[in-house]
Design a protein around this motif. Structure first.
Motif, short mmCIF file in Angstrom:
data_model
loop_
_atom_site.label_atom_id
_atom_site.label_comp_id
_atom_site.label_asym_id
_atom_site.label_seq_id
_atom_site.Cartn_x
_atom_site.Cartn_y
_atom_site.Cartn_z
N MET A 128 0.84 -1.18 0.00
CA MET A 128 0.00 0.00 0.00
C MET A 128 0.88 1.24 0.00
O MET A 128 1.78 1.36 0.81
CB MET A 128 -0.91 0.02 1.23
CG MET A 128 -1.99 -1.02 1.24
SD MET A 128 -3.01 -0.95 2.70
CE MET A 128 -4.10 0.37 2.29
N SER A 129 0.55 2.14 -0.86
CA SER A 129 1.31 3.38 -0.91
C SER A 129 0.78 4.35 0.15
O SER A 129 -0.37 4.24 0.58
CB SER A 129 1.17 4.01 -2.29
OG SER A 129 -0.14 4.45 -2.48
N PRO A 130 1.61 5.26 0.58
CA PRO A 130 1.16 6.25 1.57
C PRO A 130 -0.03 7.09 1.08
O PRO A 130 -0.90 7.46 1.86
CB PRO A 130 2.39 7.12 1.80
CG PRO A 130 3.54 6.27 1.42
CD PRO A 130 3.05 5.38 0.33
N GLY A 131 -0.07 7.37 -0.20
CA GLY A 131 -1.20 8.14 -0.74
C GLY A 131 -2.51 7.38 -0.64
O GLY A 131 -3.56 7.97 -0.35
N LEU A 132 -2.45 6.06 -0.86
CA LEU A 132 -3.65 5.24 -0.75
C LEU A 132 -4.14 5.18 0.69
O LEU A 132 -5.34 5.27 0.96
CB LEU A 132 -3.38 3.84 -1.29
CG LEU A 132 -4.56 2.87 -1.28
CD1 LEU A 132 -5.69 3.40 -2.14
CD2 LEU A 132 -4.12 1.51 -1.75
N ASN A 145 -5.78 8.43 1.51
CA ASN A 145 -7.08 8.51 0.85
C ASN A 145 -8.13 7.69 1.60
O ASN A 145 -9.25 8.16 1.80
CB ASN A 145 -6.98 8.04 -0.60
CG ASN A 145 -8.24 8.30 -1.37
OD1 ASN A 145 -8.95 9.26 -1.10
ND2 ASN A 145 -8.52 7.44 -2.34
#
Length: 89
Positions: free
Chosen positions: A1-5, A8
């Motif tokens: 999981m990316s930090p942006g996800l 969000n």
């Protein structure tokens, strides 16, 4: 999981919580202000007089908006739990 996800998902979770709880809070606030105003005019100092109408109003708003709240919560969980395997990777 990316930090942006993750950010969000967290943002959408907080937004959903505020949106789902807003009808109950607004109803409780409106009834509380009205009852407090009436208590001030009538000079009634009993705290139960202010609490009971708020509890009743919040229960009624839960009955009125309950299906709408449940629909939004179910859509949220279908969105994120349905694609849970893609979040793990």
């Amino acid at each position: 999981m990316s930090p942006g996800l993750v950010m969000n998902i967290g943002r959408e979770t907080i937004y959903l919580a505020m949106m789902v709880l807003a009808p109950i809070f607004v109803m409780g606030f409106a009834v509380g202000i009205t009852v407090s105003f009436a208590q001030a005019i009538l000079q009634v100092q009993d705290p139960a007089v202010g609490m009971i109408p708020k509890m009743i109003a919040m229960a009624v708003s839960l009955l009125i908006f309950g299906s709408w709240m449940l629909t939004h919560l179910m859509n949220y969980f279908k969105t994120y739990l349905g694609d849970f395997s893609s979040f793990i990777q």
